[in-house]
Motif scaffolding. Structure first.
Motif: not given
Ligand code: AHN
Ligand code: ZN
Length: 341
Positions: A131-133, A152-154, A186-189, A310-313
């Motif tokens: 998941t995104r840091p 959702n994202d992941g 490591g997709e969302d880094y 909700a993307w990246h929030t």
């Protein structure tokens, strides 16, 4: 004479009544059974459980954000490996490191579960599990350095694929293909917009796991006939368009999967319209020579488009997950796999 006529009639009646009871015609054919039209046999397609997939998502999110180089990330990776073993698939793990946009060395794992590992013709299903840091789409800048839940994202793609693999393993003898599920790390880094990188924007900072895999597959000589990537598929009223690169590299697969989606009763989710190219793991899967589509909730607008709200929030938590969307994608995948010849 009368007797022989009578016995001839008797034999005729006997022949008619003892024959194949599905023939309604009274003509006695010498080549019995060759002219019968076989009714079209419906192929067996098992049922996808939306509740099961939902629980697999909950479980990942409960670890906390799965950000590389954190204990939560390690714990969730271990859970995924054990879960794929538990459903009975053959598990292969790729351990590797990669450098982030800001030159941190990240300890990463790609995790693969295989059903019918001995079969040559294979389908590869993929999703990212990290998941995104950075909550860098939050309106409040102070939150941009906080990690997100990534329900959702992941987690959504991973949850659906665990359930698909569980069902595929259970009914593996009804499949004409081998099935591999790969969870990329490591997709969302990817480089956030707040970071001013000396060398300019680093497009290759996204999709670290699939880039590693494209260079070195989990098994030597591995090949799949096609691939399907899932990304952000679990939000309410998700809509999947024909993403640009998928159309360019694997239009036949897009058609096949969208058709399966419509046949299974999820037509409203699978929209027969184009959307722009997205940088995602399928870029590197296609570069590795596997025609791969991306099923992603990205709604096009004139000139551009947008991901789910909700993307990246921090809003990307369990509350955005809708079981109907999970079922739409999961049942469509199962139908696609079990109809493969
Ligand atoms: C970019 O934003 C460049 N690609 C989106 C890939 C992605 C991020 N998928 C999930 N999170
Ligand atoms: Zn993301």
């Amino acid at each position: 004479m009368k007797n022989s006529i009578l016995s001839a009639i008797a034999i005729f009646v006997l022949l008619c009544s003892c024959g194949n009871n599905t023939t309604s015609s009274s003509t006695i054919s010498t080549q019995t059974g060759t002219s019968q039209a076989q009714p079209k046999k419906e192929k067996f397609v098992p049922v996808f459980s939306q509740d099961s997939a939902f629980r697999f998502i909950e479980k990942q999110v409960a670890f906390g954000p799965r950000v590389p180089n954190t204990p939560e990330h390690i714990a969730c990776g271990d859970y995924l490996i054990n879960k794929l073993k538990e459903v009975g698939s053959e598990v292969t793990v790729q351990d590797f490191t990669a450098f982030s946009f800001d030159n941190k060395e990240l300890v990463l794992r790609n995790i693969v579960g295989s059903v019918n590992p001995e079969m040559k013709k294979r389908v590869l299903l993929a999703a990212h599990w990290d998941t995104r840091p950075f909550a860098d789409q939050e309106p409040d800048e102070n939150k941009h350095h906080e990690p997100i839940d990534g329900a959702n994202d992941g987690a959504s793609g991973v949850g659906v694929l665990i359930e698909v693999l569980r069902v595929a393993q259970l009914y593996k003898d009804s499949l004409n293909v081998g099935v591999d599920v790969i969870f990329y790390d490591g997709e969302d880094y990817g480089q956030p917009h707040f970071y001013d990188r000396p060398g300019g924007y680093d497009m290759k900072s996204w999709c670290l796991g699939s880039q590693y895999w494209a260079n070195k597959h989990h098994k030597e000589g591995y090949h799949a006939y096609y691939g399907i990537l899932l990304d952000m598929i679990g939000a309410k009223n998700a809509r999947f368009y024909h993403e640009g690169l998928s159309e360019k590299k694997a239009s036949g697969i897009l058609k096949k999967v969208w058709k399966a989606g419509h046949e299974a009763g999820y037509g409203e989710y699978f929209v027969y319209k184009p959307s722009p190219e997205i940088t995602d793991d399928h870029v590197y899967m296609n570069q590795a020579g596997i025609p791969t589509i991306d099923i992603i909730d990205y709604q096009p607008t004139e000139g551009s488009g947008y991901f789910c709200e909700a993307w990246h929030t921090h809003d990307d938590n369990m509350s955005v997950i809708d079981k109907n969307s999970l079922e739409a994608v999961g049942q469509t995948l199962i139908r696609t796999l079990f109809l493969e010849k």
